[in-house]
Design an enzyme around this catalytic site. Structure first.
Site, short mmCIF file in Angstrom:
data_model
loop_
_atom_site.label_atom_id
_atom_site.label_comp_id
_atom_site.label_asym_id
_atom_site.label_seq_id
_atom_site.Cartn_x
_atom_site.Cartn_y
_atom_site.Cartn_z
N THR A 71 24.42 -40.79 0.63
CA THR A 71 24.04 -40.03 -0.55
C THR A 71 23.76 -41.00 -1.70
OG1 THR A 71 25.42 -38.16 0.12
CG2 THR A 71 24.85 -38.30 -2.21
N ASP B 237 24.03 -46.09 4.24
CA ASP B 237 24.39 -45.57 2.92
C ASP B 237 24.43 -46.71 1.92
OD1 ASP B 237 25.12 -43.79 0.97
OD2 ASP B 237 27.12 -43.36 1.77
N LYS C 243 32.53 -46.75 -3.34
CA LYS C 243 31.51 -45.72 -3.24
C LYS C 243 32.02 -44.46 -3.93
CE LYS C 243 29.65 -45.05 0.75
NZ LYS C 243 28.38 -44.84 0.00
N GLY C 244 31.11 -43.54 -4.18
CA GLY C 244 31.52 -42.27 -4.77
C GLY C 244 30.96 -42.00 -6.14
N LYS D 92 24.73 -55.07 -6.98
CA LYS D 92 25.96 -54.42 -6.52
C LYS D 92 26.95 -55.41 -5.91
CE LYS D 92 24.42 -50.26 -7.48
NZ LYS D 92 23.02 -50.52 -7.85
N SER E 202 20.69 -42.73 -4.72
CA SER E 202 19.30 -43.13 -4.92
C SER E 202 18.78 -44.06 -3.81
CB SER E 202 19.14 -43.81 -6.29
OG SER E 202 20.01 -44.94 -6.40
N THR E 203 19.61 -45.02 -3.38
CA THR E 203 19.16 -45.93 -2.33
C THR E 203 19.07 -45.20 -1.00
OG1 THR E 203 20.34 -47.69 -3.52
CG2 THR E 203 19.50 -48.22 -1.35
N GLU F 60 31.20 -39.02 2.90
CA GLU F 60 30.69 -40.34 3.27
C GLU F 60 31.70 -41.09 4.13
OE1 GLU F 60 27.83 -41.12 -0.64
OE2 GLU F 60 29.84 -41.98 -0.57
#
Length: 218
Positions: free
Chosen positions: A28, A81, A94-95, A121, A30-31, A103
């Site tokens: 989930t 992801d 993440k999250g 990142k 944009s990437t 996820e």
């Protein structure tokens, strides 16, 4: 290259990890959305996908890609992801999009986890990005007090409810020296569904989009 161009490039690179005839897991954000859009061109090569959020499921369906429930498949060959932060040890936060629990479930059910991100990142130590924690609503205050004891500053994500009907506390100012230990400690707090540390089950491959090309960390 812009950040969006880097995200698109690294998402396209992840298509090389797709196994023909298999069910794949989709993350989930944009990437991940760039990956879904790229997947549309080769959708005939896969059986379908398991999505980690309602939003991703709808995007997949919009491209005509079959979406399965995790309970209805025997396993997932590869999960693709993004991440909000990543280290060279392949530990992640993440999250940011609020889908951390699903996820983490899909990642756990997958034989290989390919994380895709732009180079911004990559960090030396996790924690600058606020750590999301999904919490049962009635336990919000209880969990927040426990987060303070761990050295964090929890902030309720206002106006947001997860796909599971829960709330998220974004925990600021954590200095995460041992991601595996902190993940386990947080998950043992009553009322926590899960937290956004992906350390006990880290990525198997980290693809980083850089102006000089794709870097692969394994």
């Amino acid at each position: 290259m812009s950040q969006d161009e880097l995200k698109r490039a690294v998402a396209e690179a992840a298509l090389d990890y797709i196994q023909v005839g298999e069910v794949i897991g989709i993350g989930t954000g944009s990437t991940a959305n760039y990956f879904i859009d790229g997947l549309a061109a080769i959708k005939h090569k896969i059986e379908g996908a398991v999505a980690s959020s309602v939003a991703s499921a709808e995007r997949l369906k919009g491209h005509g890609i079959p979406v399965f429930e995790l309970n209805d498949v025997a396993g997932i060959s590869v999960y693709v992801d993004g991440a909000d932060e990543a280290t060279r040890h392949l530990h992640l936060i993440k999250g940011g999009g609020g889908a951390l629990t699903r996820e983490k479930i899909v990642a756990a059910a997958s034989r290989k986890f390919v994380c895709i991100a732009d180079e911004s990142k990559l960090v030396g130590r996790l924690g600058k990005f606020p750590l999301p924690v999904e919490v049962i609503p009635m336990a919000r205050s209880l969990v927040a007090r426990e987060m303070v004891k761990l050295g964090g500053e929890p902030v309720l994500r206002e106006g947001f409810t997860t796909d599971n009907g829960n709330v998220i506390l974004d925990v600021h100012n954590l200095d995460i020296l041992d991601p595996v230990a902190l993940e386990e400690t947080m998950n043992n707090i009553t009322g926590v569904v899960t937290n956004g540390l992906f350390a006990r089950r880290p990525a198997d491959v980290l693809l980083l989009g850089t102006p000089g090309g794709i870097q692969t960390l394994e």
